[in-house]
Design a protein around this motif. Structure first.
Motif, PDB file in Angstrom:
ATOM      1  N   GLU A  15       0.820  -1.206   0.000  1.00 31.63           N
ATOM      2  CA  GLU A  15       0.000   0.000   0.000  1.00 31.63           C
ATOM      3  C   GLU A  15       0.857   1.261   0.000  1.00 31.63           C
ATOM      4  O   GLU A  15       0.557   2.232  -0.692  1.00 31.63           O
ATOM      5  CB  GLU A  15      -0.940   0.025   1.218  1.00 31.63           C
ATOM      6  N   ARG A  16       1.937   1.256   0.748  1.00 39.99           N
ATOM      7  CA  ARG A  16       2.817   2.425   0.838  1.00 39.99           C
ATOM      8  C   ARG A  16       3.522   2.685  -0.488  1.00 39.99           C
ATOM      9  O   ARG A  16       3.631   3.819  -0.933  1.00 39.99           O
ATOM     10  CB  ARG A  16       3.836   2.223   1.954  1.00 39.99           C
ATOM     11  N   ALA A  19       0.871   3.902  -3.015  1.00 39.94           N
ATOM     12  CA  ALA A  19       0.453   5.266  -2.703  1.00 39.94           C
ATOM     13  C   ALA A  19       1.508   6.273  -3.147  1.00 39.94           C
ATOM     14  O   ALA A  19       1.180   7.329  -3.709  1.00 39.94           O
ATOM     15  CB  ALA A  19       0.166   5.407  -1.213  1.00 39.94           C
ATOM     16  N   ALA A  20       2.776   5.957  -2.931  1.00 40.91           N
ATOM     17  CA  ALA A  20       3.846   6.868  -3.349  1.00 40.91           C
ATOM     18  C   ALA A  20       3.890   6.973  -4.870  1.00 40.91           C
ATOM     19  O   ALA A  20       4.048   8.061  -5.423  1.00 40.91           O
ATOM     20  CB  ALA A  20       5.192   6.401  -2.798  1.00 40.91           C
ATOM     21  N   ASP A  22       1.434   6.528  -6.876  1.00 40.60           N
ATOM     22  CA  ASP A  22       0.196   7.152  -7.344  1.00 40.60           C
ATOM     23  C   ASP A  22       0.221   8.669  -7.180  1.00 40.60           C
ATOM     24  O   ASP A  22      -0.594   9.372  -7.756  1.00 40.60           O
ATOM     25  CB  ASP A  22      -1.003   6.562  -6.583  1.00 40.60           C
ATOM     26  N   ASP A  23       1.165   9.173  -6.411  1.00 39.55           N
ATOM     27  CA  ASP A  23       1.284  10.609  -6.144  1.00 39.55           C
ATOM     28  C   ASP A  23       2.144  11.256  -7.231  1.00 39.55           C
ATOM     29  O   ASP A  23       3.320  10.928  -7.381  1.00 39.55           O
ATOM     30  CB  ASP A  23       1.923  10.795  -4.766  1.00 39.55           C
ATOM     31  N   CYS A  26       5.425  12.803  -6.074  1.00 41.88           N
ATOM     32  CA  CYS A  26       6.429  11.786  -5.743  1.00 41.88           C
ATOM     33  C   CYS A  26       7.069  11.233  -7.008  1.00 41.88           C
ATOM     34  O   CYS A  26       8.290  11.066  -7.065  1.00 41.88           O
ATOM     35  CB  CYS A  26       5.802  10.651  -4.928  1.00 41.88           C
ATOM     36  N   LYS A  56       7.088  15.086   0.621  1.00 37.94           N
ATOM     37  CA  LYS A  56       7.110  14.027  -0.390  1.00 37.94           C
ATOM     38  C   LYS A  56       8.367  13.163  -0.259  1.00 37.94           C
ATOM     39  O   LYS A  56       8.314  11.946  -0.451  1.00 37.94           O
ATOM     40  CB  LYS A  56       7.012  14.608  -1.808  1.00 37.94           C
ATOM     41  N   TYR A  59       7.786  10.717   2.467  1.00 42.73           N
ATOM     42  CA  TYR A  59       6.896   9.679   1.953  1.00 42.73           C
ATOM     43  C   TYR A  59       7.679   8.670   1.110  1.00 42.73           C
ATOM     44  O   TYR A  59       7.512   7.454   1.249  1.00 42.73           O
ATOM     45  CB  TYR A  59       5.817  10.372   1.123  1.00 42.73           C
ATOM     46  N   ALA A  63       8.591   4.681   1.895  1.00 38.02           N
ATOM     47  CA  ALA A  63       8.191   3.643   0.945  1.00 38.02           C
ATOM     48  C   ALA A  63       9.396   2.884   0.396  1.00 38.02           C
ATOM     49  O   ALA A  63       9.237   1.928  -0.358  1.00 38.02           O
ATOM     50  CB  ALA A  63       7.396   4.268  -0.210  1.00 38.02           C
TER      51      ALA A  63
END
Length: 119
Positions: A15-16, A19-20, A22-23, A26, A56, A59, A63
């Motif tokens: 998930e991490r 999510a990174a 998908d940003d 990032c 970021k 994050y 990840a």
């Protein structure tokens, strides 16, 4: 479908990583991190505020997609530099039809040794 991770306990959760990735900010930071850069250099290259860049980068490091080296001297101050810490990411189903993530990390040990030992 269960989640399973193929690497050691140091591998961040699926998930991490997703999510990174998908940003957009990032992904943009990862794209400019071909060479070690300071937060200011990254902010300038991505045209993002320093506060966003710090957030970021945190994050991305959590990840496992970026790495920080502390102790690089610029004048009298120590400055952190960041670099992307991946060569390949694979997300897919294994032979048991379980979702897996593999992150092949870049071999950055030589880069960091050069940076930390040269100043």
């Amino acid at each position: 479908m269960s989640l399973e991770f193929s690497a050691s306990d140091e591998t961040p959760g699926l998930e991490r990583v997703i999510a990174a990735l998908d940003d957009g900010a990032c992904r943009e930071i990862i794209a400019v991190l071909a060479e070690p850069m300071t937060v200011g250099e990254i902010a300038e290259a991505t045209e993002r505020p320093l506060s966003t860049t710090y957030r970021k980068l945190e994050y991305l490091t959590e990840a496992g997609l970026a790495e920080e080296a502390v102790g690089v001297r610029e004048g009298r101050h120590r400055t952190s530099r960041y670099v992307a810490n991946l060569e390949r990411i694979w997300i897919g189903l294994d032979e048991d039809n379980e979702l897996r993530v593999d992150v092949d990390h870049a071999s950055g040990a030589d880069i960091w040794a050069d940076l930390q030992g040269s100043h």
